[in-house]
Design a protein around this motif. Structure first.
Motif, PDB file in Angstrom:
ATOM      1  N   ASN A   1      -0.460-136.406 104.355  1.00 54.98           N
ATOM      2  CA  ASN A   1      -1.150-136.351 103.065  1.00 54.98           C
ATOM      3  C   ASN A   1      -0.244-135.818 101.975  1.00 54.98           C
ATOM      4  O   ASN A   1      -0.279-136.285 100.830  1.00 54.98           O
ATOM      5  CB  ASN A   1      -2.405-135.485 103.187  1.00 54.98           C
ATOM      6  N   LYS A   2       0.556-134.820 102.310  1.00 54.45           N
ATOM      7  CA  LYS A   2       1.463-134.248 101.308  1.00 54.45           C
ATOM      8  C   LYS A   2       2.477-135.287 100.838  1.00 54.45           C
ATOM      9  O   LYS A   2       2.855-135.313  99.662  1.00 54.45           O
ATOM     10  CB  LYS A   2       2.187-133.029 101.898  1.00 54.45           C
ATOM     11  N   LEU A   3       2.910-136.150 101.762  1.00 55.44           N
ATOM     12  CA  LEU A   3       3.884-137.179 101.415  1.00 55.44           C
ATOM     13  C   LEU A   3       3.229-138.443 100.865  1.00 55.44           C
ATOM     14  O   LEU A   3       3.933-139.400 100.526  1.00 55.44           O
ATOM     15  CB  LEU A   3       4.726-137.534 102.646  1.00 55.44           C
ATOM     16  N   GLY A   4       1.900-138.463 100.804  1.00 56.17           N
ATOM     17  CA  GLY A   4       1.213-139.628 100.261  1.00 56.17           C
ATOM     18  C   GLY A   4       1.263-140.845 101.161  1.00 56.17           C
ATOM     19  O   GLY A   4       1.204-141.984 100.673  1.00 56.17           O
ATOM     20  N   LEU A   5       1.351-140.650 102.477  1.00 52.68           N
ATOM     21  CA  LEU A   5       1.489-141.757 103.418  1.00 52.68           C
ATOM     22  C   LEU A   5       0.225-142.012 104.229  1.00 52.68           C
ATOM     23  O   LEU A   5       0.251-142.813 105.165  1.00 52.68           O
ATOM     24  CB  LEU A   5       2.654-141.485 104.386  1.00 52.68           C
ATOM     25  N   GLU A   6      -0.870-141.340 103.900  1.00 54.21           N
ATOM     26  CA  GLU A   6      -2.065-141.480 104.726  1.00 54.21           C
ATOM     27  C   GLU A   6      -2.585-142.922 104.736  1.00 54.21           C
ATOM     28  O   GLU A   6      -3.140-143.392 105.739  1.00 54.21           O
ATOM     29  CB  GLU A   6      -3.160-140.521 104.248  1.00 54.21           C
ATOM     30  N   ALA A   7      -2.380-143.635 103.635  1.00 53.36           N
ATOM     31  CA  ALA A   7      -2.882-145.016 103.573  1.00 53.36           C
ATOM     32  C   ALA A   7      -2.086-145.946 104.466  1.00 53.36           C
ATOM     33  O   ALA A   7      -2.573-147.020 104.852  1.00 53.36           O
ATOM     34  CB  ALA A   7      -2.845-145.523 102.129  1.00 53.36           C
ATOM     35  N   PHE A   8      -0.861-145.570 104.820  1.00 54.28           N
ATOM     36  CA  PHE A   8      -0.003-146.454 105.605  1.00 54.28           C
ATOM     37  C   PHE A   8      -0.069-146.162 107.095  1.00 54.28           C
ATOM     38  O   PHE A   8       0.718-146.700 107.865  1.00 54.28           O
ATOM     39  CB  PHE A   8       1.454-146.327 105.119  1.00 54.28           C
ATOM     40  N   TRP A   9      -0.975-145.292 107.484  1.00 56.77           N
ATOM     41  CA  TRP A   9      -1.115-145.018 108.917  1.00 56.77           C
ATOM     42  C   TRP A   9      -1.806-146.186 109.604  1.00 56.77           C
ATOM     43  O   TRP A   9      -1.392-146.633 110.673  1.00 56.77           O
ATOM     44  CB  TRP A   9      -1.869-143.715 109.115  1.00 56.77           C
ATOM     45  N   THR A  10      -2.863-146.686 108.994  1.00 59.79           N
ATOM     46  CA  THR A  10      -3.584-147.823 109.574  1.00 59.79           C
ATOM     47  C   THR A  10      -3.037-149.156 109.074  1.00 59.79           C
ATOM     48  O   THR A  10      -3.157-150.176 109.749  1.00 59.79           O
ATOM     49  CB  THR A  10      -5.080-147.728 109.239  1.00 59.79           C
ATOM     50  N   LYS A  11      -2.446-149.187 107.897  1.00 60.59           N
ATOM     51  CA  LYS A  11      -1.844-150.407 107.362  1.00 60.59           C
ATOM     52  C   LYS A  11      -0.390-150.095 107.009  1.00 60.59           C
ATOM     53  O   LYS A  11      -0.053-149.736 105.895  1.00 60.59           O
ATOM     54  CB  LYS A  11      -2.605-150.866 106.116  1.00 60.59           C
ATOM     55  N   PRO A  12       0.499-150.241 107.992  1.00 63.74           N
ATOM     56  CA  PRO A  12       1.862-149.711 107.829  1.00 63.74           C
ATOM     57  C   PRO A  12       2.686-150.469 106.795  1.00 63.74           C
ATOM     58  O   PRO A  12       2.388-151.615 106.434  1.00 63.74           O
ATOM     59  CB  PRO A  12       2.458-149.852 109.235  1.00 63.74           C
ATOM     60  N   LEU A  13       3.729-149.788 106.357  1.00 64.73           N
ATOM     61  CA  LEU A  13       4.696-150.401 105.451  1.00 64.73           C
ATOM     62  C   LEU A  13       5.454-151.509 106.178  1.00 64.73           C
ATOM     63  O   LEU A  13       5.686-151.429 107.388  1.00 64.73           O
ATOM     64  CB  LEU A  13       5.695-149.351 104.962  1.00 64.73           C
ATOM     65  N   ASP A  14       5.857-152.537 105.430  1.00 63.34           N
ATOM     66  CA  ASP A  14       6.642-153.612 106.007  1.00 63.34           C
ATOM     67  C   ASP A  14       7.825-153.901 105.093  1.00 63.34           C
ATOM     68  O   ASP A  14       7.962-153.298 104.027  1.00 63.34           O
ATOM     69  CB  ASP A  14       5.776-154.857 106.219  1.00 63.34           C
ATOM     70  N   PRO A  15       8.735-154.786 105.501  1.00 61.03           N
ATOM     71  CA  PRO A  15       9.912-155.052 104.655  1.00 61.03           C
ATOM     72  C   PRO A  15       9.574-155.516 103.249  1.00 61.03           C
ATOM     73  O   PRO A  15      10.353-155.309 102.324  1.00 61.03           O
ATOM     74  CB  PRO A  15      10.650-156.142 105.448  1.00 61.03           C
ATOM     75  N   ALA A  16       8.401-156.167 103.083  1.00 62.50           N
ATOM     76  CA  ALA A  16       8.033-156.594 101.728  1.00 62.50           C
ATOM     77  C   ALA A  16       7.839-155.410 100.794  1.00 62.50           C
ATOM     78  O   ALA A  16       7.991-155.532  99.585  1.00 62.50           O
ATOM     79  CB  ALA A  16       6.749-157.425 101.790  1.00 62.50           C
ATOM     80  N   SER A  17       7.498-154.268 101.368  1.00 58.89           N
ATOM     81  CA  SER A  17       7.312-153.072 100.536  1.00 58.89           C
ATOM     82  C   SER A  17       8.593-152.674  99.837  1.00 58.89           C
ATOM     83  O   SER A  17       8.563-152.021  98.786  1.00 58.89           O
ATOM     84  CB  SER A  17       6.806-151.915 101.397  1.00 58.89           C
ATOM     85  N   MET A  18       9.737-153.031 100.433  1.00 56.68           N
ATOM     86  CA  MET A  18      11.004-152.635  99.841  1.00 56.68           C
ATOM     87  C   MET A  18      11.284-153.356  98.531  1.00 56.68           C
ATOM     88  O   MET A  18      12.131-152.918  97.755  1.00 56.68           O
ATOM     89  CB  MET A  18      12.149-152.904 100.835  1.00 56.68           C
ATOM     90  N   LEU A  19      10.606-154.472  98.288  1.00 56.89           N
ATOM     91  CA  LEU A  19      10.794-155.136  96.998  1.00 56.89           C
ATOM     92  C   LEU A  19      10.415-154.227  95.850  1.00 56.89           C
ATOM     93  O   LEU A  19      11.136-154.091  94.862  1.00 56.89           O
ATOM     94  CB  LEU A  19       9.968-156.416  96.952  1.00 56.89           C
ATOM     95  N   ASP A  20       9.259-153.593  95.980  1.00 54.98           N
ATOM     96  CA  ASP A  20       8.798-152.696  94.916  1.00 54.98           C
ATOM     97  C   ASP A  20       9.505-151.352  94.970  1.00 54.98           C
ATOM     98  O   ASP A  20       9.698-150.701  93.949  1.00 54.98           O
ATOM     99  CB  ASP A  20       7.285-152.493  95.029  1.00 54.98           C
ATOM    100  N   ILE A  21       9.882-150.920  96.181  1.00 54.70           N
ATOM    101  CA  ILE A  21      10.473-149.592  96.316  1.00 54.70           C
ATOM    102  C   ILE A  21      11.923-149.585  95.886  1.00 54.70           C
ATOM    103  O   ILE A  21      12.381-148.678  95.190  1.00 54.70           O
ATOM    104  CB  ILE A  21      10.336-149.103  97.772  1.00 54.70           C
ATOM    105  N   SER A  22      12.673-150.606  96.275  1.00 50.23           N
ATOM    106  CA  SER A  22      14.119-150.543  96.090  1.00 50.23           C
ATOM    107  C   SER A  22      14.699-151.716  95.324  1.00 50.23           C
ATOM    108  O   SER A  22      15.542-151.531  94.466  1.00 50.23           O
ATOM    109  CB  SER A  22      14.811-150.442  97.458  1.00 50.23           C
ATOM    110  N   ILE A  23      14.240-152.934  95.630  1.00 50.14           N
ATOM    111  CA  ILE A  23      14.936-154.108  95.124  1.00 50.14           C
ATOM    112  C   ILE A  23      14.905-154.177  93.600  1.00 50.14           C
ATOM    113  O   ILE A  23      15.913-154.443  92.952  1.00 50.14           O
ATOM    114  CB  ILE A  23      14.318-155.389  95.721  1.00 50.14           C
TER     115      ILE A  23
END
Length: 1715
Positions: free
Chosen positions: A27-49
């Motif tokens: 929760n502190k890291l804001g990752l609670e939503a990705f526990w049941t719906k995990p991050l995938d490589p497409a997420s890197m488009l918004d995060i890094s690309i």
């Protein structure tokens, strides 16, 4: 574009997070939503690309994104958990960006352990993203999670095998037979020693730091890093691993072979399952032992039983723990556990570095042949048995089985496999492409097509018509048709990895044989664990597979049976033959004698003969694949081509130039050879990749359209599949580079399907192409930039153009004016694998790639000099061809090295691309585009990790910033494309592709596909022209300097508009003529140069050169004119600014002087707010009185009309637009409401009402209120020192709309429009004057407004500093200077007064004179009180008389003021001189006040007659730093004021008493000391001693006093005895006479009573009172008796007859006698 996966590879479903400490970290890291719906490589488009900056995280919730973004940039601080505090961000908002790249400014904080951060991100990611993270973490030399603990302690931990499968690297081991040879492998299936490190008990040493020291790096996070000291919440129980790889350098390598170091986090006693797994699956286990209890001892014994090799490190505290179980002090534990000697390290007294060194030495002794070799994929089965959850679930295993089915038969040889399973990529496809090109050429030349070509084409089509889809492609396409996206992604990923691994194993076959045999030997020696041993014995079965199916055999139902025809004897023969084959090849590559090599071979492989009997007893069936593999090595005709030509290089290395499958593509050099010495590898036709299958899929569809009926197995669905793959990140092949052909029909259907799927308004595209030679790592560069996966070059034979599609986010769509970014990658360019066909195919591929591009990135990589011309000419020819038919793309250059070769090639390409971007004369683009073309190309240097031969080489520290800069340049170029041209739609893009391909096939360009001379010639011309242009620009710069001097010479006259315009026009004309003359000279040079060369060749690009010269003349002329205008305007603005600052300085000086006087007089410290108010008054006064340059012409009404028109359209009031014609500054004075402003129904409603006028009155009131509000608005804006802004109109219109919305009236829109028109007309009038005042000096006004705070700060600074200087100067003046001045004046004045008094008054010459004078004055005064005071208080009486005399003298003296004025002038002059001596070199310099003031004091004291009071300088009061010249100014002013005040004071009559108080030396005291004489008095009559000699011991009084003048004690008188002679003589006297004698003879016996007093025996009468005192006693006898309260003294009668004159004579005679 990357796939969005709905689930993981594992089929297990995730349950929601529980409420525990682990979930709190999520929760502190804001990752609670990705526990049941995990991050995938497409997420890197918004995060890094799409992120172009490396921003510091501000909150813990930003840490996961920051970690991923930095990891994708391979930043060394990716794992940092530092968050920048919010207040630091606000404070440092105005600081430069360079302060935020490598580190944080200000305070930063950590709220989470970095290991928890890494664990949390891995827990939140699916397996595909975990794989991408693992690859990059190993590149950064970070530890990678192997066993990931579950966030729910009740659930099993995860064994992460899938993320490690694609982690590939290269190394050089130290084995004698392969020393210097590059080996390659992956982290999951490579046999290596695995050394696991655990901790038991509490240890004071950081295990991770020790391991980092052992392997030499910061692989493992530890407590010494940022946040490492925070408690771990998620990562306890985590097993992470680091991969050490040797480079072949014996001096630098730590270990001779690749080693995996695994690290269990936390105490192993709380993670027994993980400990058991590590002990059983590792080659060795290192246990860091602290103070252990019984439980830990049992675990240690269990570890010894399970582990293959156990190493103990004793860290227990012997002294503090008496109840310890393990201390190792008695050396019995090794015997108890049965450990061999040297397995225990006593680390109690060792430092961390010493412990690391000891552990490293032990591990070196065990490597390379004393430890079991294991693989991580083999350990996966053991992990399942231990209860761990392996991440490869049923979906993954099913995909793996499908891959095995597709690749069935590949082990028999890739050439054979391609011929049987991928037949469409054979010679027929290439021949068909060649025939079609010939047809196009004939059509271009209007020639008939050769009948022979037509027949060949028919034959090819007939041959192709018999094609049936092969089993491999059938299975391949069936899997792609599946609806399970996860299975498809897993299948594609696994297929790429499988193909890569199989061919790497083929390359490393010689090393693999030795490794397998050595592993089996170790299994036989350390067979204490059956499961792992069996897995090791199965190595030969698994050797040809990236991942054996045995790992998941319980879930596999479609596994193909192995061939069991071969026997053990055959296997043995095959192995011996393979070894002989390897040794023969090794012999060919070395210069050692054969006998010596034979000895080396025997010593290198001592285990082979021992191992063969063991192998014969093992399962022979498991050797089948190896046999097939070895047969393929021997029988494959491609492998038999061993005709290697050795070429001697300058560095002595030998380069094998033939095709060979079992040789590394890297140079066979000495160990320790640097990477820069590696020569680029050539493509190997036998290599196979996923792209070959995708190409075959396209050809199947293409064949169906060329020859209908050739196949029908779901063929029509293939474009949909390809589109789906494209949208999910799988590149689409645009051009087959091997056959140099484009499947147009296939691509047409794919793009049609893509257009069908996309919204109609989201089909705009831009194309970014990466064009580089085959060894430039093009795919790796694009992957690093955008995260896409293109076919990597490596050694595979893939050649072609590949396209990936990225969907842009909304904010970038606006900037780039497109929806999709197509990335095109050119692979295999300029390779030599195709022989003579290479040059033509390279030119065709480069031309197509360039023709498709909006932005073209030239990827320049270091290579041999012999390849430079070929590679360079291919790229330049492509640009020249595209120049003929289309606009040149914007070029960006990426140089992978800053060496001379890369720099020169980059510079050449930049010159060529910029030259070609200039449009030719007949095409005529605007000047803006041409100007941009000269400045668009930029060179970015990036030393990427793709050049590293091994992961042991660290990533270049500048890589992250360089990649961000490259991405910024590319995106900037894409944005420039939006300014230059409109984005193309999908149909237009395909049309462009077809047009370019038709031109290439027909060879319709003027530059042939085999021509190289024109490219080199054009490059040389560009170089020459570039140098000539530089000279032209230098000449124009010199001319511009002279023009500037003419402008500057005008000084303030430049503000005169007439003078300014005349000079500017004259200079512009002169500039045009000067540029024209320079370009004419340049044309002459170009013509001469072209005539010297081949005219036919040079005439090809002569129009380009002439267009560049025209553009140069136009551009330089325009630039000169703009710079002249800029210089003129800058000079005017600077002149205006100087005038303004002079005026402001004058006003400020006046205000500061007044404020300082106020501060000095009131001694009150002014607040900042008060100073700000004072500055505002100064600023307003200056701005009001300053003469701004008037506006020339600017149409305010037009601007207002445009804004109002947009407002009406936005509100749907277009029908009233005609009313805007009424806007004019000359408006009616008032606004009137009419009936037309109300609706028809409203008018009817109120027509018959009595108050029908109320409606109009109400509307008029509203209008008046709005107009009044507008007037206030105008007044407020006019008070601002700013020019008119369009925002004023927008704000005013919004206010009107807001007010009307609040009023509920039945009015029509005409009312609103008429009111707005009226107000806008008022705006034209009211704001025109404001604009006219500031228009021409708008930039000056903006500058002043921007610098107002600086002026305010300077004003406050000047006041504070001046006030401080003033106060310090006042303090120094009052405490030091003034006391010094007064002391200098008054210190000698007392002495001067004394001397003057003595000179004028004789009585002060001696004590006698003074005493005589004093008695005479008493006699004249005839005052009893004075006599009484004289007798009783002799000293006080004398002092009063002296002081009275001094005062009388001071009141009469005329020299006193003259003396003081003279001394005042002297001391002030000295002080001023001393202060002036300290001014040298201190103008405007901050100096220490105390030191300089001490210098002033020392200078004053130098002459010795000035005494300075320096005590105040010792305190902190003067310890300040200030501008000394400012301080001196204040000090001089105060010094002058002191002189003036004192001079005025001295000129006035001063009270003598006040003057005496100022004198350090009191005159009365000096005079008293001179006349006081002896201090003794007669003890009987109190007469003073008159002796003046110093040091006399006997005293003598001149005039004794008669009895009765001083009070006498009767008891004292009774003790006085008289001599007998006196008694006899007086016997006859009567009583009265006796009493009378007693009055005067009381001092006769003085000497007898007081020997220190002398009495004169010669004249006894001297002791008797003289006539003086007799007279005084007779005169005041009664008064004395009354004063002393006694009876009056009886005195003789003759005393009463003594006169005053007689008394005076008697006194004078007595003193005269004494003298």
């Amino acid at each position: 574009m990357s796939i969005k996966l709905p689930k993981r590879l594992s089929s297990k479903k995730k349950i929601p997070l529980k409420d525990n400490a682990q979930a709190e970290v999520f929760n502190k890291l804001g990752l609670e939503a990705f526990w049941t719906k995990p991050l995938d490589p497409a997420s890197m488009l918004d995060i890094s690309i799409w992120d172009l900056e490396n921003q510091a995280p501000l909150d813990p919730k930003d840490l996961p994104n920051a970690f991923l973004q930095r990891l994708w940039l391979l930043s060394p601080d990716a794992r940092s958990p530092l968050c920048k505090a919010q207040h630091d961000v606000l404070t440092n908002a105005d600081k430069l960006s360079e302060e935020m790249v490598n580190g944080f400014e200000g305070e930063s904080q950590c709220e989470v352990n970095p290991l928890d951060l890494v664990s949390a991100v891995f827990m939140s990611a699916n397996s595909f993203l975990q794989h991408e993270m693992a690859v990059r973490m190993v590149q950064c030399q970070f530890a990678v999670p192997l066993v990931l603990p579950n966030i729910d302690p009740e659930e099993p931990s995860h064994y992460l095998l899938w993320p490690l499968r694609g982690v590939l690297s290269q190394w050089r081991s130290h084995f004698p037979d392969i020393n210097g040879k590059v080996q390659e492998g992956d982290l999951a299936s490579t046999y290596m020693p695995v050394i696991s490190c655990v901790k038991l008990g509490r240890c004071g040493v950081s295990k991770s730091q020790v391991l980092n020291n052992v392997i030499g790096g910061e692989t493992f996070l530890h407590r010494g890093m940022d946040g490492g000291q925070l408690p771990r919440r998620l990562s306890n129980g985590l097993v992470e691993m680091g991969w050490y790889l040797p480079t072949g350098d014996l001096a630098k390598d730590i270990f001779p072979v690749p080693v995996v170091i695994s690290n269990l986090r936390g105490d192993a006693s709380t993670h027994e399952k993980h400990l058991s797994f590590l002990c059983q699956s590792s080659s060795a286990v290192v246990v860091f032992c602290g103070d252990l209890r019984e439980k830990e001892k049992q675990l240690l014994a269990s570890c010894n039983h399970m582990a293959n090799k156990l190493i103990l490190i004793d860290l227990s505290d012997i002294e503090k723990n008496d109840n310890r179980v393990v201390g190792f002090a008695d050396q019995n534990l090794s015997e108890y556990l049965g450990l061999p000697e040297g397995s225990v390290i006593q680390a109690n007294a060792l430092t961390q570095e010493e412990l690391s060194s000891r552990l490293s030495e032990i591990l070196k002794d065990l490597l390379p042949d004393k430890l079991k070799l294991v693989t991580l994929e083999t350990a996966a089965k053991l992990a399942e048995e231990q209860g761990l959850s392996v991440d490869e679930g049923a979906v993954c295993k099913k995909a793996m089985a499908k891959v095995e089915e597709v690749l069935k038969g590949l082990d028999e040889g890739s050439t054979k496999f391609r011929a049987e399973q991928l037949p469409l990529q054979g010679s027929l496809w290439s021949k068909l492409a060649k025939i079609e090109k010939e047809e196009k050429k004939h059509q271009k030349d209007s020639r008939e097509i050769n009948s022979q070509l037509q027949q060949e084409k028919k034959d090819i089509l007939v041959a192709l018509s018999s094609y049936k889809m092969t089993p491999a492609m059938k299975v391949f396409t069936d899997v792609l048709f599946t609806a399970d996206k996860v299975e498809r992604s897993c299948f594609l990923t696994w297929m790429k990895l499988k193909l890569t691994q199989m061919q790497i194993e083929k390359q490393n076959s010689s090393q693999d044989v030795f490794t397998k045999l050595q592993t089996e030997k170790n299994d036989d020696l350390t067979g204490n664990y059956d499961v792992l041993g069996n897995g090791a014995n199965d190595m030969i079965e698994d050797s040809d597979s990236f991942c054996t199916d045995s790992t998941f055999e319980e879930d596999e139902t479609e596994e193909q049976p192995l061939n069991t025809e071969l026997q053990v004897s055959g296997q043995r023969i095959e192995i011996i033959q393979e070894l002989q084959h390897i040794l023969v090849k090794s012999t060919e590559r070395t210069t050692e004698p054969q006998s010596q090599q034979k000895d080396n071979i025997e010593s290198t492989y001592p285990v082979i003969e021992q191992q063969l009997p063991i192998m014969s007893n093992e399962k022979g069936e498991e050797m089948t694949r190896d046999k097939v593999h070895f047969q393929d090595e021997i029988s494959d005709p491609d492998s038999d081509d061993q005709n290697c030509h050795s070429q001697s290089q300058e560095n002595g290395t030998l380069i094998c130039q033939g095709k060979q499958n079992d040789e590394s593509e890297f140079t066979l050099a000495e160990s320790g050879t640097n990477n820069s010495a590696e020569q680029p590898s050539e493509l190997d036709p036998s290599w196979l990749g996923l792209e070959h299958f995708l190409r075959e899929m396209g050809l199947i569809f293409e064949l169906t359209h060329i020859n209908p009926g050739s196949g029908n197995h779901n063929v029509l669905r293939l474009p949909s599949v390809a589109t789906d793959l494209l949208l999910h990140g799988i590149p689409l092949e645009l051009m087959d580079g091997d056959a140099s052909n484009i499947p147009i029909r296939w691509l047409a259907c794919v793009f049609a399907e893509l257009k069908r799927r996309l919204p109609q308004d989201q089909c705009r595209t831009r194309v970014l192409t990466n064009l580089g030679v085959h060894h430039a790592k093009n795919a790796e560069v694009l992957s690093a930039l955008f995260g896409v996966k293109f076919p990597e070059g490596r050694k595979r034979s893939t050649r072609g153009l590949y396209m990936a599609a990225l969907c842009l986010p909304a904010y970038l769509r606006e900037d780039m004016e497109c929806d999709f970014l197509f990335l095109v990658d050119a692979e295999g360019l300029c390779s030599k694998s195709l022989g003579n066909k290479t040059l033509i195919h390279d030119n065709e591929m480069a031309t197509v790639a360039t023709g498709l591009s909006d932005v073209l990135m030239h990827n320049i990589s270091s290579h041999a000099n012999t390849e430079f011309e070929t590679n360079f000419t291919v790229i330049v020819n492509a640009l020249l061809r595209i120049k003929e038919s289309a606009s040149i793309p914007i070029c960006q250059l990426l140089a992978q090295d800053e060496g001379i070769n890369d720099t020169l090639q980059a510079s050449q390409l930049r010159r060529v691309s910029e030259m070609l971007q200039i449009e030719t004369r007949d095409q005529g683009t605007n000047n803006t585009d041409r100007h941009y073309a000269k400045t668009s190309s930029s060179i970015t240097y990036v030393k990427g990790p793709w050049q590293n031969i091994a992961l042991s080489q660290p990533v270049d520290p500048n890589y992250s910033n360089a990649m961000l800069k490259l991405k910024q340049n590319l995106f900037g170029a894409l944005k420039k494309c939006a300014e230059k041209s409109k984005a193309t739609e999908l149909p237009e893009f395909f049309s462009r592709l077809c047009a370019v391909w038709d031109a290439v096939r027909a060879d319709s360009y003027s530059i042939g596909l085999q021509n190289t001379d024109i490219a080199l010639g054009f490059s040389l011309v560009c170089t020459e022209l570039s140098q000539w242009e530089e000279r032209v620009l230098e000449n124009m710069e010199n001319w511009l300097m002279e023009a500037k001097n003419k402008i500057f010479a005008l000084k303030t006259k430049v503000l005169d508009a007439t003078i300014q315009n005349d000079l500017l026009n004259e200079l512009k004309n002169e500039a045009g003529e000067e540029v024209k003359a320079e370009v004419v000279k340049l044309r002459t040079k170009v013509d001469s140069y072209l005539m010297k060369e081949d005219p036919l060749k040079m005439n090809t690009f002569k129009p380009i050169l002439m267009s560049n010269l025209d553009e140069l003349q136009e551009r330089v002329t325009e630039e000169m004119k703009q710079r002249l205008e800029t210089v003129t305007e800058s000079h005017c603005s600077l002149t205006q600014l100087q005038k303004f600052e002079t005026l402001l300085e004058t006003e400020q000086h006046s205000k500061l002087h007044a404020l300082l006087e106020k501060s000095r007089s009131t001694n009150v410290l002014l607040k900042d707010t008060e100073l700000e108010e004072e500055f505002e008054s100064v600023w307003h006064k200056t701005m009001s009185s300053f003469d701004f340059r008037p506006s020339e012409t600017d149409d305010i009404p037009a601007r207002v009309t445009d804004i109002l028109k947009g407002n009406l359209i936005s509100r749907g009031l277009q029908k009233h637009v005609k009313k805007l014609e009424d806007i004019s500054p000359n408006l009616t004075p008032t606004f009137q409401v009419y009936d037309e402003h109300f609706g028809y129904r409203s008018r009817l409603k109120h027509m018959f009402e009595e108050n029908n006028s109320l409606q109009r009155l109400e509307a008029q009131k509203v209008a008046n209120d709005i107009i009044e509000e507008y007037n206030q608005f105008v007044a407020a804006k006019s008070r601002l020192t700013a020019d008119f802004s369009d925002s004023y109109i927008t704000e005013m219109l919004e206010n009107v709309e807001k007010t009307l919305k609040e009023k509920s009236m039945e009015i029509r829109s005409a009312f609103e429009v008429d009111l707005k028109v009226y107000l806008c007309s008022s705006v034209c009038r009211d704001f025109q004057n404001l604009h006219d005042r500031y228009a021409k000096d708008t930039e000056l006004l903006m500058c002043l407004t921007a610098n107002k705070s600086r002026y305010l700060a300077l004003f406050m600074y000047q006041f504070r500093k001046t006030d401080q200087c003033q106060k310090m100067a006042q303090a120094f003046t009052s405490m030091v200077i003034k006391p010094t001045v007064l002391d200098y004046i008054y210190r000698p004045l007392g002495k001067q007064i004394v001397e003057e008094i003595r000179h004028n008054a004789q009585q002060y010459h001696s004590p006698h004179d003074f005493h005589q004078s004093l008695l005479e004055e008493l006699l004249k005064e005839d005052c009893f009180e004075n006599y009484l005071e004289y007798l009783l208080s002799y000293d006080n009486f004398r002092q009063k008389r002296i002081q009275k005399s001094v005062l009388a003298h001071l009141s009469e003296s005329t020299n006193l003021n003259k003396w003081r004025q003279q001394r005042l002038g002297e001391i002030v002059g000295r002080i001023a001189a001393a202060v002036s001596q300290t001014l040298e070199g201190t103008s405007g310099v901050l100096s220490g006040t105390k030191m300089l003031l001490e210098r002033v004091c020392l200078t004053l004291e130098k002459d010795g007659d000035v005494e300075v009071t320096r005590a105040p300088l010792d305190g902190p009061l003067f310890s300040i730093t200030t501008e000394w010249d400012r301080f001196v100014t204040c000090l001089m002013e105060l010094l002058a004021a002191i002189r003036l005040d004192l001079a005025q004071e001295f000129s006035q009559n001063v009270d003598s008493n006040q003057l005496l108080q100022c004198l350090p030396v009191q005159p009365q005291d000096s005079l008293f000391n001179r006349v006081r004489g002896c201090e003794q008095q007669c003890p009987l009559c109190r007469a003073p001693c008159e002796l003046t000699e110093l040091g006399h011991e006997v005293h003598m009084a001149l005039l004794h006093r008669p009895r009765g003048m001083v009070p006498y004690n009767s008891s004292y008188l009774s003790r006085i005895t008289f001599p007998e002679s006196m008694a006899e003589e007086n016997a006859g006297h009567n009583k009265v006479t006796h009493n009378m004698s007693m009055v005067g003879d009381s001092c006769r016996s003085l000497h007898s009573l007081h020997p220190e007093w002398s009495t004169s025996t010669e004249n006894p009468n001297d002791q008797m009172p003289g006539a003086y005192w007799r007279y005084v006693l007779a005169r005041f006898n009664e008064r004395f008796a009354e004063e002393y309260e006694q009876e009056p003294t009886k005195i003789p009668e003759d005393w009463k007859t003594i006169t005053e004159e007689e008394a005076l004579n008697s006194l004078r005679v007595g003193f005269l006698t004494q003298h």
